[in-house]
Design an enzyme around this catalytic site. Structure first.
Site, PDB file in Angstrom:
ATOM      1  N   CYS A   1      38.429  36.395  29.610  1.00 19.38           N
ATOM      2  CA  CYS A   1      37.519  37.383  29.025  1.00 19.38           C
ATOM      3  C   CYS A   1      36.669  37.900  30.178  1.00 19.38           C
ATOM      4  CB  CYS A   1      36.681  36.755  27.910  1.00 19.38           C
ATOM      5  SG  CYS A   1      35.648  35.372  28.473  1.00 19.38           S
ATOM      6  N   GLN A   2      35.442  38.337  29.921  1.00 16.69           N
ATOM      7  CA  GLN A   2      34.612  38.807  31.026  1.00 16.69           C
ATOM      8  C   GLN A   2      34.092  37.645  31.869  1.00 16.69           C
ATOM      9  OE1 GLN A   2      35.592  42.266  30.715  1.00 16.69           O
ATOM     10  NE2 GLN A   2      33.737  42.202  31.940  1.00 16.69           N
TER      11      GLN A   2
END
Length: 364
Positions: free
Chosen positions: A328-329
């Site tokens: 994800c981020q």
């Protein structure tokens, strides 16, 4: 000839003989019978590696690496134990008449036997010596109830949350997990609250809901054997949904710190971007767990998108033969997604640091 396996046969084998009737019935589902015709080598097609193999019917001749030959009959004391475990390597074998072998996965059987012995240890542990009879009985009954719960089922030991845990962690779980009676309508976790417990439904049903635009939207129905509450514990975020009991039941719960040390750490494996890229080059699959607009904006090459909110629905749909690298981020959402998949038996790692760790020069 078809050979019918039942729990009486299992109960005559070692170390399975210590199991109670419920465990023996569970083990039946993971026991495989193999028919060997006269004159054939019973181990030529399928060896002994990784399995406990018992002769439950017939007669075989075994030749060992040291030159010794032994004829084993299914009625002999020898046949009560797995073949080829403590002796020199078997170099050849032949069925002297039609015979039947029972095969059980070594890892599963060892975990089941260890749990069985844990229960006996807990009943006789020195720490109980100074306690009164009433307290001793309460502890014994608690351990027995936990071991007979769905959390410690053969399926969970083979494919579920406990499949990859060290047995020392499972032993500690027996000491720290709590059984809680709940009633229909009870709110177990509430959207927006901080994470405190990890839950497994031992009995009963529950519903997962989320408030969207002022409306309460049903997300999922949970049943006995299902787990919930891990996302907030792994990611450090607040609860993103509410779980309400739809019937009376019993929940098993584990506190946050015990969850992190006993369950999360052994199941969660992080990889640097360099090592993750090497794994992808060898066939692993990038798994982007962000929302679709984020995914479309800056996904990694070849990545598939399964948002964290949908990750439970992907269990049973994603290919179990593949290895996945979740990202994800920052790594928080992907850690939660990876834990959910790992406890369902998937081979999944996490990109350490998420996309924030990916060099700007990396291909997009």
């Amino acid at each position: 000839m078809t050979y019918a396996l039942d729990i009486k046969i299992l109960a005559g084998l070692e170390p399975i003989s210590s199991f109670g009737p419920a465990r023996l019935r569970e083990l039946l589902d993971y026991s495989h019978i193999e028919t060997v015709i006269k004159g054939k080598d019973p181990f030529k097609a399928h060896g002994l590696q990784g399995q406990s193999v018992y002769l439950v019917d017939g007669e075989v001749e075994l030749t060992y690496r040291d030159g010794n030959k032994v004829i084993v009959s299914a009625q002999s004391e020898w046949a009560k134990h797995p073949l080829g475990k403590r002796q020199p390597d078997i170099v050849s074998a032949a069925a002297l008449r039609e015979s039947h072998l029972l095969r059980i996965d070594d890892e599963l059987l060892d975990r089941m036997v260890t749990l069985d012995q844990f229960s006996q240890h807990d009943l006789d542990a020195p720490r109980l010596a100074a306690t009164g009879q009433e307290e001793r009985a309460d502890v014994s009954a608690s351990v027995k109830r936990l071991l007979s719960s769905s959390m410690f089922s053969a399926d969970n030991l083979k494919n579920g949350p406990l499949a990859h845990l060290p047995m020392t962690n499972i032993s500690a779980l027996l000491q720290r997990i709590e059984a809680v009676a709940v009633w229909s309508g009870d709110i177990i976790i509430r959207e927006g609250d901080e994470g405190d417990y990890y839950y497994l439904i031992d009995s009963g049903r529950a519903q997962v809901t989320r408030r969207v635009g002022g409306m309460v939207i049903p997300l999922a129905d949970l049943k006995a054997g299902d787990v919930f509450g891990e996302e907030a514990l792994v990611s450090g975020a607040r609860r993103n949904a509410t779980v309400t009991m739809k019937s009376n039941g019993v929940l098993l719960r584990l506190g946050r710190q015990d969850f992190l040390s006993l369950l999360q750490e052994p199941l969660l494996h992080k990889l640097s971007y360099e090592r993750a890229g090497q794994a992808v080059a060898q066939g692993a699959v990038w798994l982007d767990v962000r929302n679709p607009p984020e995914y479309r904006y800056d996904k990694l090459p070849g990545a598939m998108n399964v948002p964290l909110n949908d990750i439970r629905n992907a269990v049973g749909v994603l290919d179990r033969s593949k290895r996945y690298i979740a990202y994800c981020q920052s790594g928080r959402r992907s850690a939660a997604a990876a834990f959910i998949l790992a406890q369902a038996g998937y081979d999944v790692q996490v990109l350490d640091g998420g996309l924030w760790s990916v060099p700007k020069s990396a291909p997009q």
